[in-house]
Design an enzyme around this catalytic site. Structure first.
Site, mmCIF file in Angstrom:
data_model
loop_
_atom_site.group_PDB
_atom_site.id
_atom_site.type_symbol
_atom_site.label_atom_id
_atom_site.label_comp_id
_atom_site.label_asym_id
_atom_site.label_seq_id
_atom_site.Cartn_x
_atom_site.Cartn_y
_atom_site.Cartn_z
ATOM 1 N N GLU A 335 0.813 -1.215 0.000
ATOM 2 C CA GLU A 335 0.000 0.000 0.000
ATOM 3 C C GLU A 335 0.848 1.268 0.000
ATOM 4 O O GLU A 335 0.416 2.321 0.470
ATOM 5 C CB GLU A 335 -0.981 -0.023 1.185
ATOM 6 C CG GLU A 335 -2.007 -1.146 1.027
ATOM 7 C CD GLU A 335 -2.684 -1.569 2.315
ATOM 8 O OE1 GLU A 335 -3.708 -2.269 2.226
ATOM 9 O OE2 GLU A 335 -2.184 -1.230 3.407
ATOM 10 N N ASP A 359 -0.192 -5.874 9.372
ATOM 11 C CA ASP A 359 -1.216 -5.074 10.033
ATOM 12 C C ASP A 359 -1.188 -5.389 11.526
ATOM 13 O O ASP A 359 -0.990 -6.546 11.918
ATOM 14 C CB ASP A 359 -2.613 -5.430 9.526
ATOM 15 C CG ASP A 359 -2.937 -4.825 8.179
ATOM 16 O OD1 ASP A 359 -2.118 -4.050 7.649
ATOM 17 O OD2 ASP A 359 -4.018 -5.139 7.646
ATOM 18 N N HIS A 525 -0.138 -0.189 10.633
ATOM 19 C CA HIS A 525 0.902 -1.095 10.162
ATOM 20 C C HIS A 525 2.076 -1.117 11.133
ATOM 21 O O HIS A 525 2.260 -0.200 11.935
ATOM 22 C CB HIS A 525 1.425 -0.664 8.789
ATOM 23 C CG HIS A 525 0.444 -0.835 7.679
ATOM 24 N ND1 HIS A 525 0.449 -0.035 6.543
ATOM 25 C CD2 HIS A 525 -0.578 -1.706 7.506
ATOM 26 C CE1 HIS A 525 -0.526 -0.415 5.736
ATOM 27 N NE2 HIS A 525 -1.159 -1.415 6.301
#
Length: 589
Positions: A335, A359, A525
């Site tokens: 991402e 995550d 994260h």
């Protein structure tokens, strides 16, 4: 001469001729040679080669010899210096004055001509001039003819050198953003000031359409693609498709997706590092790459809504092996979370091992586990566990199928065996991407990290008015009974990787319990690295002027520049970081 960053050793000596300098020089040079041997034997470059040291061509007793050493070091690409002396010398005349080069001084603990006197004088000069240096002084007195390096001195030399080499190797390299901001995630808003002022890095950008362009025009090594696809078909085991039957891709379409994502992987790597094979095919500009030590791929949603996701590419690039065999991991952030990418880069440069992008998913309290699974957590997990999980892009090394002393581990690529590579691949299954999240398909990796690994969970965050801060939580991965793992894991997505993490607790503050660690985490994260590397991270952060806002590293493993001591020894765990870093400002302003 190649462009490797080297460590410069500066033998510092008393300038007085007449039974002073002449007597001290042999001992001083012996110290320098011992340090060079230690570092070359213990430290490595990312390709596994020993770190190279350069000893100044003459002992340094004056400004003239200090400048001569600077010129020598400039020509030999020295990015880090360590000064050594057994005795008094002229402090401010002999110190390393380069403001960007991390520096340390080892003052020999001997009673004949105490190196502690020079060490104190030189550190005072550094602090007065605003040029932080690390002081190294052994606990026990040595005899003047003792050319050994005590264990406590060795530990500090290595902690300093590992961190300093990371600083030097980032300078002038780049972070490559492939795409832009993913789903509003703050970390994927690339902050150029952070990279340039704190890490000394450049920022490079390409649109995700560049990947599609290269696929459509065949701008990749065709021979390597065929080999990579064959390897993938043989070793990347396709698992259950958890999508509803009505939305599942046909076998033909899945095979097309496999070919597409293998091409994506080649192209992402070429964008980062370049590829001379492309020049041979006539693509000379594309062959250059972007000199990227780290990169990120946006994916969601402008790509993943109609094209295969980046999970496979990110997982393989972040791993320590691929179809070409064992090799240094690349650093590729999911991402385009550039802050997590920068975090991964710090750990990679310190350890040369793969870093796990995850995550921070869920804190499971003992009560919640009891309610859902009817199981009483025990052992390290008795106080609850943190579920580390992401969308299938984690390094395959994180399976824990590599071993050190018979225990699960993650190792530098040169220490990994072919058998361990095979076990990592066998422990990973690849599942058709969740159609609700990834309409364009793709394959996500399912791998469960073995319990019993010491890991460090960490993350850089940016805070308005403060700048970057680093948070660190050392702890262990744990095993849960298989049925408990499945009950908890499948509440999220069974096609994604998982690690169950328990931080080491202190009983107070952010580490009073596992819930507090999760509750105080600064972003969605984080990164985990094998081993308890929190001490090295804190040393590295001090060099970069990044304060650490929470950590559970024991006091005896903290090692910061002497300058820090003036900013509150009674609050050395965290507070002095903020005051010293604020006063000094970023390393590269």
């Amino acid at each position: 001469m190649d462009n490797r960053i080297r460590i410069g050793i500066r033998p510092v000596v008393d300038a007085r001729i007449g039974n002073v300098r002449e007597v001290l020089e042999p001992q001083t040079l012996s110290m320098a040679q011992a340090v060079a041997r230690l570092l070359s034997e213990q430290l490595h470059y990312s390709d596994g080669a020993p770190v190279e040291c350069v000893i100044a061509s003459t002992c340094i007793s004056s400004i003239k010899e200090a400048r001569q050493a600077d010129e020598q070091f400039r020509l030999e690409n020295v990015g880090v210096t360590i000064s050594v002396t057994p005795a008094w010398a002229y402090g401010s005349e002999t110190i390393d004055m380069d403001p960007h080069r991390p520096k340390a001084i080892w003052g020999f603990n001997g009673s004949e001509r105490s190196g502690a006197v020079y060490l104190a004088a030189a550190l005072a000069a550094h602090n007065q001039k605003g040029l932080p240096a690390f002081g190294i002084y052994g606990r026990h007195v040595q005899d003047k003819d003792d050319d050994s390096i005590p264990q406590d001195v060795q530990a500090k030399l290595l902690q300093f050198a590992r961190s300093a080499m990371a600083v030097a190797q980032m300078r002038g390299r780049s972070y490559l953003a492939i795409g832009s901001v993913s789903m509003g995630i703050a970390g994927s808003i690339v902050n150029e000031s952070f990279f340039q002022q704190y890490l000394g890095m450049r920022n490079e950008y390409v649109d995700m359409s560049e990947i599609n362009r290269r696929i459509q025009l065949g701008i990749f090594d065709q021979e390597e693609f065929e080999r990579a696809l064959a390897w993938t078909r043989q070793y990347c085991l396709e698992g259950t498709d958890y999508n509803e039957k009505a939305t599942r891709f046909s076998r033909e379409r899945k095979d097309e997706v496999w070919a597409f994502i293998v091409k994506m992987t080649l192209i992402m790597r070429d964008l980062m590092a370049g590829n001379p094979k492309l020049a041979e095919a006539g693509f000379t500009e594309e062959a250059l790459g972007h000199e990227a030590l780290a990169a990120g791929f946006q994916g969601q949603r402008h790509w993943n809504d109609y094209l295969p996701n980046g999970d496979f590419s990110e997982a393989i690039l972040n791993s320590s092996f691929d179809w070409n065999g064992r090799r240094a991991p690349y650093v590729m952030a999911t991402e385009n979370d550039s802050l997590n990418g920068a975090t991964m880069l710090l750990g990679n440069l310190l350890t040369h091992t793969a870093q796990a992008f995850v995550d921070v998913r869920t804190y499971w309290s003992p009560e919640a586990v009891k309610r859902v699974a009817g199981y009483e957590l025990e052992g390290l997990a008795a106080g609850g566990v943190i579920h580390l999980k992401n969308s299938g892009s984690v390094a395959l090394d994180s399976s824990g199928e590599q071993q050190i002393d018979g225990l699960p581990a993650m190792k530098p690529h040169w220490d990994i065996t072919e058998e361990e590579v095979g076990r990592c691949l066998q422990a990973t299954s690849w599942h058709a991407a969740h159609q609700g999240y990834f309409r364009g398909g793709g394959f996500s990796s399912r791998v469960l990290t073995k319990g019993g690994m010491p890991i460090t969970f960490y993350r850089i965050n940016l805070v308005a008015g403060l700048g970057p801060v680093l948070q660190i939580a050392e702890g262990y991965t744990v095993d849960l009974p298989e049925y408990v793992h499945e009950l908890l894991d499948e509440r999220t997505d069974p096609s994604w990787p998982t690690a169950w993490f328990v931080p080491n607790l202190t009983g107070s503050g952010a580490f009073r319990d596992a819930y507090a660690v999760m509750d105080n985490w600064g972003a969605n994260h984080g990164v985990f690295s094998y081993g308890h590397i929190g001490g090295d991270l804190i040393t590295l952060a001090a060099m970069l002027r990044i304060p650490v806002n929470m950590h559970n590293v024991p006091e005896e493993r903290l090692f910061r520049p002497s300058y820090w001591k003036a900013f509150g020894l009674e609050n050395s765990s965290v507070g002095m970081d903020y005051r010293a870093c604020s006063q000094l400002g970023p390393l590269y302003t």
